[in-house]
Design a protein around this motif. Structure first.
Motif, PDB file in Angstrom:
ATOM      1  N   LYS A  96     -10.882  -7.160  -4.919  1.00 44.86           N
ATOM      2  CA  LYS A  96     -12.180  -6.593  -4.538  1.00 44.86           C
ATOM      3  C   LYS A  96     -12.125  -5.075  -4.658  1.00 44.86           C
ATOM      4  CE  LYS A  96     -13.515  -6.288  -0.186  1.00 44.86           C
ATOM      5  NZ  LYS A  96     -14.019  -6.575   1.185  1.00 44.86           N
ATOM      6  N   VAL A  97     -13.247  -4.483  -5.037  1.00 39.02           N
ATOM      7  CA  VAL A  97     -13.409  -3.031  -5.015  1.00 39.02           C
ATOM      8  C   VAL A  97     -14.726  -2.751  -4.323  1.00 39.02           C
ATOM      9  CG1 VAL A  97     -13.586  -0.912  -6.361  1.00 39.02           C
ATOM     10  CG2 VAL A  97     -12.136  -2.781  -7.188  1.00 39.02           C
ATOM     11  N   ALA A  98     -14.694  -1.942  -3.263  1.00 35.09           N
ATOM     12  CA  ALA A  98     -15.902  -1.690  -2.479  1.00 35.09           C
ATOM     13  C   ALA A  98     -15.742  -0.400  -1.687  1.00 35.09           C
ATOM     14  CB  ALA A  98     -16.181  -2.850  -1.532  1.00 35.09           C
ATOM     15  N   PRO A  99     -16.861   0.193  -1.252  1.00 37.33           N
ATOM     16  CA  PRO A  99     -16.757   1.364  -0.374  1.00 37.33           C
ATOM     17  C   PRO A  99     -15.979   1.010   0.890  1.00 37.33           C
ATOM     18  CG  PRO A  99     -18.995   1.126  -1.209  1.00 37.33           C
ATOM     19  CD  PRO A  99     -18.256  -0.118  -1.597  1.00 37.33           C
ATOM     20  N   ALA A 100     -15.106   1.902   1.328  1.00 37.43           N
ATOM     21  CA  ALA A 100     -14.291   1.654   2.517  1.00 37.43           C
ATOM     22  C   ALA A 100     -15.163   1.566   3.761  1.00 37.43           C
ATOM     23  CB  ALA A 100     -13.266   2.763   2.674  1.00 37.43           C
ATOM     24  N   GLU A 101     -14.874   0.574   4.604  1.00 33.49           N
ATOM     25  CA  GLU A 101     -15.600   0.416   5.863  1.00 33.49           C
ATOM     26  C   GLU A 101     -14.785   0.949   7.044  1.00 33.49           C
ATOM     27  OE1 GLU A 101     -17.088  -3.514   6.498  1.00 33.49           O
ATOM     28  OE2 GLU A 101     -17.757  -3.763   4.429  1.00 33.49           O
ATOM     29  N   HIS A 102     -13.482   0.669   7.047  1.00 27.55           N
ATOM     30  CA  HIS A 102     -12.618   1.131   8.128  1.00 27.55           C
ATOM     31  C   HIS A 102     -11.744   2.289   7.657  1.00 27.55           C
ATOM     32  CE1 HIS A 102     -13.180  -3.240   9.311  1.00 27.55           C
ATOM     33  NE2 HIS A 102     -13.617  -2.585  10.375  1.00 27.55           N
ATOM     34  N   LYS A 103     -11.281   3.069   8.607  1.00 25.93           N
ATOM     35  CA  LYS A 103     -10.281   4.083   8.321  1.00 25.93           C
ATOM     36  C   LYS A 103      -8.894   3.462   8.462  1.00 25.93           C
ATOM     37  CE  LYS A 103     -13.125   7.946   9.887  1.00 25.93           C
ATOM     38  NZ  LYS A 103     -13.246   9.106  10.820  1.00 25.93           N
ATOM     39  N   VAL A 104      -7.925   3.981   7.718  1.00 23.92           N
ATOM     40  CA  VAL A 104      -6.579   3.430   7.758  1.00 23.92           C
ATOM     41  C   VAL A 104      -6.012   3.474   9.174  1.00 23.92           C
ATOM     42  CG1 VAL A 104      -4.215   3.726   6.934  1.00 23.92           C
ATOM     43  CG2 VAL A 104      -6.120   4.000   5.355  1.00 23.92           C
ATOM     44  N   GLY A 105      -6.380   4.505   9.940  1.00 30.33           N
ATOM     45  CA  GLY A 105      -5.905   4.638  11.313  1.00 30.33           C
ATOM     46  C   GLY A 105      -6.377   3.531  12.237  1.00 30.33           C
ATOM     47  N   GLU A 106      -7.349   2.719  11.794  1.00 29.01           N
ATOM     48  CA  GLU A 106      -7.847   1.614  12.619  1.00 29.01           C
ATOM     49  C   GLU A 106      -6.973   0.362  12.509  1.00 29.01           C
ATOM     50  OE1 GLU A 106     -12.210   1.006  12.696  1.00 29.01           O
ATOM     51  OE2 GLU A 106     -12.280   2.653  11.236  1.00 29.01           O
ATOM     52  N   ILE A 107      -6.053   0.343  11.544  1.00 29.80           N
ATOM     53  CA  ILE A 107      -5.167  -0.817  11.400  1.00 29.80           C
ATOM     54  C   ILE A 107      -4.252  -0.906  12.617  1.00 29.80           C
ATOM     55  CG2 ILE A 107      -3.319  -1.869  10.039  1.00 29.80           C
ATOM     56  CD1 ILE A 107      -4.490  -0.487   7.577  1.00 29.80           C
ATOM     57  N   ALA A 108      -4.201  -2.075  13.217  1.00 37.62           N
ATOM     58  CA  ALA A 108      -3.407  -2.259  14.442  1.00 37.62           C
ATOM     59  C   ALA A 108      -2.326  -3.320  14.310  1.00 37.62           C
ATOM     60  CB  ALA A 108      -4.325  -2.620  15.610  1.00 37.62           C
ATOM     61  N   SER A 109      -2.523  -4.307  13.446  1.00 38.05           N
ATOM     62  CA  SER A 109      -1.528  -5.378  13.320  1.00 38.05           C
ATOM     63  C   SER A 109      -1.634  -6.037  11.953  1.00 38.05           C
ATOM     64  CB  SER A 109      -1.716  -6.429  14.424  1.00 38.05           C
ATOM     65  OG  SER A 109      -2.971  -7.071  14.295  1.00 38.05           O
ATOM     66  N   ALA A 110      -0.608  -6.800  11.627  1.00 38.15           N
ATOM     67  CA  ALA A 110      -0.571  -7.521  10.356  1.00 38.15           C
ATOM     68  C   ALA A 110      -0.024  -8.920  10.583  1.00 38.15           C
ATOM     69  CB  ALA A 110       0.296  -6.771   9.341  1.00 38.15           C
ATOM     70  N   ALA A 111      -0.505  -9.862   9.788  1.00 38.62           N
ATOM     71  CA  ALA A 111      -0.033 -11.244   9.852  1.00 38.62           C
ATOM     72  C   ALA A 111       0.822 -11.534   8.625  1.00 38.62           C
ATOM     73  CB  ALA A 111      -1.206 -12.214   9.923  1.00 38.62           C
ATOM     74  N   TYR A 112       1.925 -12.252   8.847  1.00 41.20           N
ATOM     75  CA  TYR A 112       2.856 -12.577   7.769  1.00 41.20           C
ATOM     76  C   TYR A 112       3.164 -14.074   7.785  1.00 41.20           C
ATOM     77  CZ  TYR A 112       3.778  -7.546   8.201  1.00 41.20           C
ATOM     78  OH  TYR A 112       3.650  -6.181   8.295  1.00 41.20           O
ATOM     79  N   ARG A 113       3.286 -14.637   6.608  1.00 44.64           N
ATOM     80  CA  ARG A 113       3.740 -16.021   6.472  1.00 44.64           C
ATOM     81  C   ARG A 113       5.179 -15.968   5.963  1.00 44.64           C
ATOM     82  NH1 ARG A 113       2.169 -21.342   5.961  1.00 44.64           N
ATOM     83  NH2 ARG A 113       3.161 -22.567   4.321  1.00 44.64           N
ATOM     84  N   ILE A 114       6.088 -16.526   6.755  1.00 43.32           N
ATOM     85  CA  ILE A 114       7.508 -16.477   6.435  1.00 43.32           C
ATOM     86  C   ILE A 114       7.979 -17.858   5.980  1.00 43.32           C
ATOM     87  CG2 ILE A 114       9.787 -15.808   7.249  1.00 43.32           C
ATOM     88  CD1 ILE A 114       7.763 -13.562   7.521  1.00 43.32           C
TER      89      ILE A 114
END
Length: 216
Positions: A96-114
């Motif tokens: 996807k390519v689109a105008p950014a909605e959030h700022k990078v500083g708003e990232i708080a967590s990530a989900a991973y499949r191990i």
């Protein structure tokens, strides 16, 4: 000035492209694409390009992104995607390519499949039964001891043939924010008798904001 976010998957052999090389790849391909990206001013103009919480070498992802700027007010995401995808290295897919909605500083967590070999089941059971799981995290200020059980109290896994699968969610952020790499867990499990990293797969599936929404 509009901030444009380019979302992409990083799978297979492309997981071994370092961040520095990935930056070089995107800089080069953005130039070749002739898309209207903004260049910094000064003696040596270059494309403004920033990646969101880049992965460690060898880890795969369904939700990588980088951002550029453009002076265009209206963004045709499909046209940008069509211009970039044919130029991408094998294993990198623009989603996807689109105008950014959030700022990078708003990232708080990530989900991973191990994914791990079946033989690691006993080590995962031992982790669940343990009261603490201390690891040492390297920071800019030195080394810090953390207890993984504070962030990941229990690991619920599923068996699929000769493999085990489980999903975890860990703090993820930039700057001074706490960022726990899943490699800390993998190294801890390996030290307890689990499979080495080369026998395991780490796939990042989501980046979440503080409100729990997908990062966009």
């Amino acid at each position: 000035m509009t901030t444009v976010r380019i979302f992409f998957e990083k799978r297979g052999e492309s997981a071994y492209i370092s961040l520095l090389d990935l930056q070089r790849v995107f800089h080069r391909l953005l130039k070749i694409s002739n898309l209207p990206v903004w260049y910094t001013q000064g003696f040596n103009p270059h494309i403004y390009l920033s990646f969101s919480c880049p992965l460690s070498l060898g880890q795969e992802s369904l939700c990588e992104s980088c951002e550029v700027k453009t002076e265009q007010e209206t963004i045709d995401g499909a046209a940008w995607q069509a211009a970039l995808q044919p130029l991408m290295p094998r294993g990198i897919t623009i989603t996807k390519v689109a105008p950014a909605e959030h700022k990078v500083g708003e990232i708080a967590s990530a989900a991973y499949r191990i994914t791990m070999p079946l033989a690691s089941a006993a080590v995962l059971d031992a982790y669940n039964e343990a009261s603490v799981a201390e690891v040492t995290k390297k920071t800019k200020r030195g080394h810090k001891t953390l207890d993984l059980k504070e962030y990941l109290p229990c690991i619920t896994y599923e068996q699929d043939g000769e493999q085990l699968h489980f999903v975890i969610q860990l703090p993820c952020g930039s700057g001074e924010a706490l960022n726990l790499n899943p490699s800390l867990l993998m190294e801890h499990l390996h030290a307890q008798g689990g499979a080495p990293a080369w026998q395991c797969q780490v796939l990042r599936t989501h980046l979440y904001t503080q409100e729990g929404a997908d990062f966009t």
